[in-house]
Design a protein around this motif. Structure first.
Motif, PDB file in Angstrom:
ATOM      1  N   ARG A 341     -10.665 -14.648  42.790  1.00 16.08           N
ATOM      2  CA  ARG A 341      -9.243 -14.308  42.860  1.00 16.08           C
ATOM      3  C   ARG A 341      -8.973 -13.469  44.111  1.00 16.08           C
ATOM      4  NH1 ARG A 341      -7.584 -10.649  38.124  1.00 16.08           N
ATOM      5  NH2 ARG A 341      -8.654  -9.129  39.441  1.00 16.08           N
ATOM      6  N   GLU A 342      -9.865 -12.522  44.364  1.00 14.51           N
ATOM      7  CA  GLU A 342      -9.731 -11.656  45.536  1.00 14.51           C
ATOM      8  C   GLU A 342     -11.125 -11.204  45.959  1.00 14.51           C
ATOM      9  OE1 GLU A 342      -7.246  -7.656  46.995  1.00 14.51           O
ATOM     10  OE2 GLU A 342      -7.588  -8.035  44.850  1.00 14.51           O
ATOM     11  N   THR A 343     -11.308 -11.037  47.266  1.00 18.02           N
ATOM     12  CA  THR A 343     -12.587 -10.555  47.792  1.00 18.02           C
ATOM     13  C   THR A 343     -12.324  -9.326  48.655  1.00 18.02           C
ATOM     14  OG1 THR A 343     -13.448 -12.814  47.841  1.00 18.02           O
ATOM     15  CG2 THR A 343     -14.643 -11.157  49.112  1.00 18.02           C
ATOM     16  N   LEU A 344     -13.023  -8.238  48.350  1.00 20.30           N
ATOM     17  CA  LEU A 344     -12.901  -6.983  49.098  1.00 20.30           C
ATOM     18  C   LEU A 344     -14.227  -6.693  49.799  1.00 20.30           C
ATOM     19  CD1 LEU A 344     -11.145  -4.796  46.367  1.00 20.30           C
ATOM     20  CD2 LEU A 344     -10.048  -6.086  48.214  1.00 20.30           C
ATOM     21  N   CYS A 345     -14.158  -6.237  51.041  1.00 23.33           N
ATOM     22  CA  CYS A 345     -15.366  -5.940  51.814  1.00 23.33           C
ATOM     23  C   CYS A 345     -15.371  -4.478  52.233  1.00 23.33           C
ATOM     24  CB  CYS A 345     -15.445  -6.814  53.054  1.00 23.33           C
ATOM     25  SG  CYS A 345     -15.463  -8.590  52.706  1.00 23.33           S
ATOM     26  N   THR A 346     -16.559  -3.904  52.274  1.00 19.63           N
ATOM     27  CA  THR A 346     -16.712  -2.522  52.707  1.00 19.63           C
ATOM     28  C   THR A 346     -18.040  -2.359  53.420  1.00 19.63           C
ATOM     29  OG1 THR A 346     -16.589  -0.203  51.971  1.00 19.63           O
ATOM     30  CG2 THR A 346     -17.805  -1.727  50.563  1.00 19.63           C
ATOM     31  N   ASP A 347     -18.124  -1.394  54.312  1.00 18.93           N
ATOM     32  CA  ASP A 347     -19.378  -1.082  54.996  1.00 18.93           C
ATOM     33  C   ASP A 347     -19.279   0.331  55.557  1.00 18.93           C
ATOM     34  OD1 ASP A 347     -21.855  -2.919  56.401  1.00 18.93           O
ATOM     35  OD2 ASP A 347     -21.420  -0.968  57.292  1.00 18.93           O
ATOM     36  N   PRO A 348     -20.305   1.175  55.329  1.00 19.01           N
ATOM     37  CA  PRO A 348     -20.245   2.547  55.823  1.00 19.01           C
ATOM     38  C   PRO A 348     -20.509   2.677  57.315  1.00 19.01           C
ATOM     39  CG  PRO A 348     -22.332   2.170  54.715  1.00 19.01           C
ATOM     40  CD  PRO A 348     -21.517   0.924  54.516  1.00 19.01           C
ATOM     41  N   HIS A 349     -20.981   1.614  57.948  1.00 16.82           N
ATOM     42  CA  HIS A 349     -21.349   1.687  59.362  1.00 16.82           C
ATOM     43  C   HIS A 349     -20.502   0.792  60.265  1.00 16.82           C
ATOM     44  CE1 HIS A 349     -24.948   3.924  58.153  1.00 16.82           C
ATOM     45  NE2 HIS A 349     -25.159   3.005  57.233  1.00 16.82           N
ATOM     46  N   VAL A 350     -20.140  -0.385  59.781  1.00 16.20           N
ATOM     47  CA  VAL A 350     -19.380  -1.340  60.594  1.00 16.20           C
ATOM     48  C   VAL A 350     -17.898  -0.995  60.534  1.00 16.20           C
ATOM     49  CG1 VAL A 350     -18.771  -3.757  60.935  1.00 16.20           C
ATOM     50  CG2 VAL A 350     -21.072  -3.147  60.143  1.00 16.20           C
ATOM     51  N   LYS A 351     -17.283  -0.873  61.683  1.00 15.79           N
ATOM     52  CA  LYS A 351     -15.849  -0.565  61.755  1.00 15.79           C
ATOM     53  C   LYS A 351     -15.062  -1.873  61.827  1.00 15.79           C
ATOM     54  CE  LYS A 351     -16.416   3.915  64.072  1.00 15.79           C
ATOM     55  NZ  LYS A 351     -17.893   3.943  63.978  1.00 15.79           N
ATOM     56  N   ASP A 352     -14.162  -2.064  60.869  1.00 17.11           N
ATOM     57  CA  ASP A 352     -13.342  -3.273  60.816  1.00 17.11           C
ATOM     58  C   ASP A 352     -12.105  -2.941  59.992  1.00 17.11           C
ATOM     59  OD1 ASP A 352     -12.211  -5.833  60.057  1.00 17.11           O
ATOM     60  OD2 ASP A 352     -14.105  -6.759  60.649  1.00 17.11           O
ATOM     61  N   GLU A 353     -10.932  -3.161  60.569  1.00 18.48           N
ATOM     62  CA  GLU A 353      -9.685  -2.804  59.891  1.00 18.48           C
ATOM     63  C   GLU A 353      -9.455  -3.626  58.624  1.00 18.48           C
ATOM     64  OE1 GLU A 353      -6.738  -5.648  62.598  1.00 18.48           O
ATOM     65  OE2 GLU A 353      -6.704  -3.458  62.847  1.00 18.48           O
ATOM     66  N   ARG A 354     -10.191  -4.717  58.465  1.00 14.61           N
ATOM     67  CA  ARG A 354     -10.046  -5.544  57.264  1.00 14.61           C
ATOM     68  C   ARG A 354     -10.829  -4.978  56.082  1.00 14.61           C
ATOM     69  NH1 ARG A 354     -12.144 -10.966  59.952  1.00 14.61           N
ATOM     70  NH2 ARG A 354     -13.589  -9.379  60.749  1.00 14.61           N
ATOM     71  N   PHE A 355     -11.737  -4.044  56.338  1.00 14.41           N
ATOM     72  CA  PHE A 355     -12.559  -3.485  55.271  1.00 14.41           C
ATOM     73  C   PHE A 355     -11.802  -2.366  54.557  1.00 14.41           C
ATOM     74  CE2 PHE A 355     -16.670  -4.513  57.824  1.00 14.41           C
ATOM     75  CZ  PHE A 355     -16.379  -5.868  57.725  1.00 14.41           C
ATOM     76  N   VAL A 356     -12.224  -2.085  53.327  1.00 13.04           N
ATOM     77  CA  VAL A 356     -11.602  -1.017  52.543  1.00 13.04           C
ATOM     78  C   VAL A 356     -12.679  -0.008  52.162  1.00 13.04           C
ATOM     79  CG1 VAL A 356      -9.784  -2.521  51.669  1.00 13.04           C
ATOM     80  CG2 VAL A 356     -11.901  -2.305  50.394  1.00 13.04           C
ATOM     81  N   PRO A 357     -12.304   1.227  51.859  1.00 13.27           N
ATOM     82  CA  PRO A 357     -13.300   2.239  51.500  1.00 13.27           C
ATOM     83  C   PRO A 357     -14.077   1.853  50.245  1.00 13.27           C
ATOM     84  CG  PRO A 357     -11.184   3.263  52.035  1.00 13.27           C
ATOM     85  CD  PRO A 357     -10.942   1.784  51.950  1.00 13.27           C
ATOM     86  N   LEU A 358     -15.312   2.331  50.167  1.00 12.95           N
ATOM     87  CA  LEU A 358     -16.165   2.011  49.030  1.00 12.95           C
ATOM     88  C   LEU A 358     -15.521   2.412  47.707  1.00 12.95           C
ATOM     89  CD1 LEU A 358     -18.838   1.098  47.763  1.00 12.95           C
ATOM     90  CD2 LEU A 358     -19.770   3.383  48.281  1.00 12.95           C
ATOM     91  N   ASP A 359     -14.911   3.591  47.660  1.00  6.38           N
ATOM     92  CA  ASP A 359     -14.298   4.050  46.406  1.00  6.38           C
ATOM     93  C   ASP A 359     -13.225   3.082  45.920  1.00  6.38           C
ATOM     94  OD1 ASP A 359     -15.943   6.225  46.340  1.00  6.38           O
ATOM     95  OD2 ASP A 359     -14.451   7.642  47.121  1.00  6.38           O
ATOM     96  N   ASP A 360     -12.456   2.519  46.853  1.00  5.53           N
ATOM     97  CA  ASP A 360     -11.424   1.555  46.466  1.00  5.53           C
ATOM     98  C   ASP A 360     -12.044   0.272  45.924  1.00  5.53           C
ATOM     99  OD1 ASP A 360      -9.637   3.405  47.351  1.00  5.53           O
ATOM    100  OD2 ASP A 360      -8.962   2.290  49.112  1.00  5.53           O
ATOM    101  N   VAL A 361     -13.140  -0.156  46.540  1.00  7.44           N
ATOM    102  CA  VAL A 361     -13.818  -1.355  46.062  1.00  7.44           C
ATOM    103  C   VAL A 361     -14.370  -1.115  44.658  1.00  7.44           C
ATOM    104  CG1 VAL A 361     -15.736  -2.947  46.450  1.00  7.44           C
ATOM    105  CG2 VAL A 361     -14.375  -2.145  48.386  1.00  7.44           C
ATOM    106  N   LEU A 362     -15.001   0.034  44.460  1.00  8.39           N
ATOM    107  CA  LEU A 362     -15.554   0.349  43.145  1.00  8.39           C
ATOM    108  C   LEU A 362     -14.460   0.403  42.079  1.00  8.39           C
ATOM    109  CD1 LEU A 362     -18.193   3.102  44.034  1.00  8.39           C
ATOM    110  CD2 LEU A 362     -18.558   0.650  43.693  1.00  8.39           C
TER     111      LEU A 362
END
Length: 399
Positions: A341-362
């Motif tokens: 339905r939806e895919t969320l991506c996160t990474d603590p090292h890679v900078k990308d405006e499409r990614f969301v913070p880990l807490d939001d993903v969790l």
């Protein structure tokens, strides 16, 4: 006589990248004067400010030191190539969309600055090249009347460990004559006393064999994991039994995405060199590149993905890295975008405006997939199901 012609010890073509910059820092830390020539103006400015443009363990304080001392400078000026006795070429050597190697990447880089080469210089090819590119470069430079020597001395570092491995690992050096081998050996003895001389074609194959061997090992582990997984068995437990105090199996890796800018590409270069008669290499490619699809297929057996938000944890190509190049996490995202339905991506090292913070993903995800084994994911505080083929969380690797 050679040393008195030049104001710098070395110039590195492509010097602000992930191979060239650590090499420049390492050489400058040993007292050499080094110029980094790069066409990326932003990276040049960043380096001249004493700031690392990417993560590399131990590099930041050394960069500040050698830039401050004037031993390391970066420039976009091709004329800088004529200022040093040693010209080190570290440009990328990709394969195209048809998996054919680009034989011209190194010659093109040298053609851009060929007018500034000076007779008596030593041109050191550091890039991983298709066998025969050293000879091709020698012919090019001879046809231009450059009057330079050519050596092939492949880089052997792992990203993140460069400033340890440049000093600890033996350096392979190769050239056509003992005199040129001696020049290259003298240069790399600034880093290490361990030198392994080869013929150029031997050295070209040595680097391709090394990366291909790693790629095939990862494919073997991934195939073993899929076999065990398909029968409901935990490969992590099996691997532990195999490797525990048993040295002949100690190098069996855990499963996971075998990605990055080198291993797949160099396996395909080796296949092309052998007239595409490389069943083992092509099989490894099918296993490793097919792993995201296998993973999603297994998830579909257990979950109604179409009604779920899936969080992908880690988009770099390996743990602890900020480098997303050729990361299979992006292939996983593409497949899940068609299934979930939806895919969320996160990474603590890679900078990308499409990614969301880990807490939001969790908070939002119904299912989590660890796509890159960053240490930040070893102790996730979540009740959401976690898919961990790496064994990072210690909960087994069955999917």
């Amino acid at each position: 006589m050679r040393a008195h012609q030049f104001s710098r010890d070395a110039v590195i073509v492509g010097g602000c990248g992930r191979v060239g910059l650590p090499l420049g820092i390492a050489l400058a830390s040993r007292g050499l004067s080094v110029t980094l020539y790069d066409i990326n103006a932003a990276a040049v400015a960043t380096v001249n400010d004493g700031v690392m443009p990417f993560d590399e363990e131990g590099a930041a304080p050394l960069l500040t030191e050698v830039v401050g001392a004037g031993r390391l400078v970066a420039t976009t000026d091709p004329a800088s190539v004529g200022t040093a006795e040693h010209v080190v070429v570290v440009v990328g050597t990709p394969v195209d969309e048809h998996l054919n190697p680009d034989l011209g990447a190194v010659p093109r880089a040298l053609e851009r600055c060929a007018d500034h080469l000076v007779a008596g210089q030593l041109v050191i090819l550091r890039s991983t090249v298709y066998p025969g590119v050293t000879a091709l470069t020698e012919k090019l430079l001879a046809s231009l009347g450059a009057g330079v020597d050519v050596a092939f001395c492949p880089e052997r570092i792992a990203e993140g460990k460069a400033l340890t491995e440049l000093f600890d690992l033996p350096q392979i050096v190769s050239a056509r004559t003992p005199d040129v081998v001696g020049r290259a050996e003298k240069f790399f003895r600034n880093l290490t006393d361990q030198i392994v001389p080869l013929e150029p074609e031997e050295a070209e194959l040595a680097k391709l064999f090394t990366n291909t061997w790693r790629y095939i090992k990862f494919a073997t582990a991934n195939q073993f994991w899929m076999m065990a997984n398909d029968f409901g068995l935990d490969f992590a437990r099996i691997r532990h039994a195999i490797t525990f105090d048993y040295p002949r199996a100690a190098d069996l890796p855990m499963p996971g995405f075998a990605a990055g800018p080198c291993l797949f590409k160099d396996t395909m270069q080796l296949a092309a060199f052998n007239r595409n008669n490389f069943v083992l290499g092509h099989s490894a490619m099918l296993i490793n590149e097919g792993l995201p699809l296998y993973l999603v297929s297994r998830l579909e057996d257990s979950y109604d993905l179409s009604s779920m938000t899936v969080g992908i944890l880690g988009m770099a190509f390996k743990g602890g890295s900020d480098d997303p190049r050729e990361s299979l996490a992006y292939k996983l995202r593409k497949i899940l975008s068609l299934k979930a339905r939806e895919t969320l991506c996160t990474d603590p090292h890679v900078k990308d405006e499409r990614f969301v913070p880990l807490d939001d993903v969790l908070a939002k995800a119904d299912l989590l997939v660890i796509a890159c084994p960053h240490q930040e994911y070893t102790a996730l505080d979540t009740q959401t199901p976690v898919v961990d083929m790496w064994g990072l969380t210690g909960q087994g690797v069955r999917v």
